[in-house]
Scaffold this active site. Structure first.
Site, PDB file in Angstrom:
ATOM      1  N   GLU A  26       0.830  -1.202   0.000  1.00 49.19           N
ATOM      2  CA  GLU A  26       0.000   0.000   0.000  1.00 49.19           C
ATOM      3  C   GLU A  26       0.869   1.258   0.000  1.00 49.19           C
ATOM      4  O   GLU A  26       2.079   1.204   0.247  1.00 49.19           O
ATOM      5  CB  GLU A  26      -0.907   0.011   1.222  1.00 49.19           C
ATOM      6  CG  GLU A  26      -0.127   0.098   2.520  1.00 49.19           C
ATOM      7  CD  GLU A  26      -0.999   0.414   3.710  1.00 49.19           C
ATOM      8  OE1 GLU A  26      -1.537   1.529   3.748  1.00 49.19           O
ATOM      9  OE2 GLU A  26      -1.123  -0.446   4.599  1.00 49.19           O
ATOM     10  N   LYS A 159      -5.544  -1.995  14.114  1.00 52.76           N
ATOM     11  CA  LYS A 159      -4.914  -1.066  15.045  1.00 52.76           C
ATOM     12  C   LYS A 159      -5.638  -1.111  16.382  1.00 52.76           C
ATOM     13  O   LYS A 159      -6.867  -1.132  16.447  1.00 52.76           O
ATOM     14  CB  LYS A 159      -4.916   0.354  14.469  1.00 52.76           C
ATOM     15  CG  LYS A 159      -4.009   0.490  13.243  1.00 52.76           C
ATOM     16  CD  LYS A 159      -3.959   1.922  12.750  1.00 52.76           C
ATOM     17  CE  LYS A 159      -2.951   2.057  11.615  1.00 52.76           C
ATOM     18  NZ  LYS A 159      -3.361   1.357  10.386  1.00 52.76           N
TER      19      LYS A 159
END
Length: 302
Positions: A26, A159
């Protein structure tokens, strides 16, 4: 616009046609996730490490309105140094129309990678369900896209600033397999164990590759998520992590930070409160996921 606005590099196109191993990477990690020039250095180092084991890297981003699978080093440098937009799948049409530079999220990267015939994608942490989502309905577009994109994604979980339990529930509802790499404890990005379990694990890159082949043979359309924890001796101290995260959430509440602003706010607070240690763990997580993704790409190409 009749022709496809997506550009696939000659190297990636040839590798896909020849069945060579390719690993998608990414761009938001170096446009939004890491400070410049650290992000640029990390992106170039990741590409070099992937090439070093015989895998073609395909870093994905949007350059002057062109969604690109297989950025050149100059294009990576351009995106890292500019005020790039953050581009998810829904943002691709306006980004093309306005000829924006953009870093692609997990969702957009996975979608573009699959469209280009790439079967494995490494990232740091996935997006997920945000805390308080029962009232705000704040959920990452990553989840819906991964439910419809048959690619293997290597991450260190979601996360830890997110609602991990709710995210795992949504992944189950969306029929997205979540498999630990040599563990049945779901990682929490900065920490090896989020406090939640997963039912299944794989013990090798070859097993992960076989899992993807079985998914394809069954005709299922979801991603397979390989949850790869950071090494326990490299993780952020769990007690420090929990304390600082509680402080960050309280600070966000006091400042009235909500919506898409809350993630960068919390991550910035974590970095400052840990004296930069969270950033180093972030880099360690990413390096580990890139290494494992390259192994899986080689095993799938077989």
């Amino acid at each position: 616009m009749e022709h496809s606005p997506v550009r696939i590099s000659d190297e990636v196109r040839a590798a896909a046609a020849d069945g060579l191993p390719i690993l998608a990477l990414e761009s938001t990690i170096f446009t939004h996730g890491l400070p410049h020039p650290r992000g640029l250095e990390t992106a170039l180092a990741a590409e070099a490490s992937v090439r070093g084991v015989g895998v073609v890297p395909a870093t994905i981003g949007v350059v002057a309105g062109v969604p690109t699978v297989g950025l050149t080093s100059d294009e990576i440098e351009r995106l890292a140094a500019t005020d790039a937009a953050k581009v998810s799948v829904r943002d691709l049409p306006p980004a093309v129309l306005r000829r924006l530079d953009g870093g692609t999220t997990v969702a957009a990267t996975a979608w573009l990678a699959h469209r280009a015939g790439i079967r494995v994608f490494s990232t740091g942490g996935l997006g997920g369900v945000h805390r308080g989502a029962s009232e705000t309905f704040d959920e990452s577009a990553d989840l819906g896209t991964l439910a419809r994109t048959p690619i293997t994604v290597v991450s260190a979980g979601v996360k830890s600033i997110l609602d991990v339990a709710a995210t795992l529930e949504r992944l189950e509802t969306l029929n997205i397999p979540v498999v630990g790499f040599r563990t049945t404890r779901y990682p929490g990005f900065y920490v090896a164990d989020s406090g939640h379990a997963v039912e299944y694990s794989v013990d090798s890159a070859e097993e992960a590759a076989e899992l993807a082949r079985i998914r394809d043979a069954l005709g299922l359309e979801s991603a397979v998520l390989i949850a790869n924890p950071v090494a326990a001796d490299r993780q952020l101290d769990p007690a420090l992590h929990d304390r600082v995260l509680d402080e960050a959430l309280a600070a966000a509440g006091s400042a009235g930070v909500t919506g898409h602003d809350i993630t960068p706010f919390l991550l910035d607070h974590l970095q400052r409160a840990t004296g930069g240690e969270s950033l180093e763990v972030n880099l360690e997580v990413y390096r580990g996921n890139v290494a494992l993704g390259a192994e899986i790409a080689r095993a799938i190409a077989g």
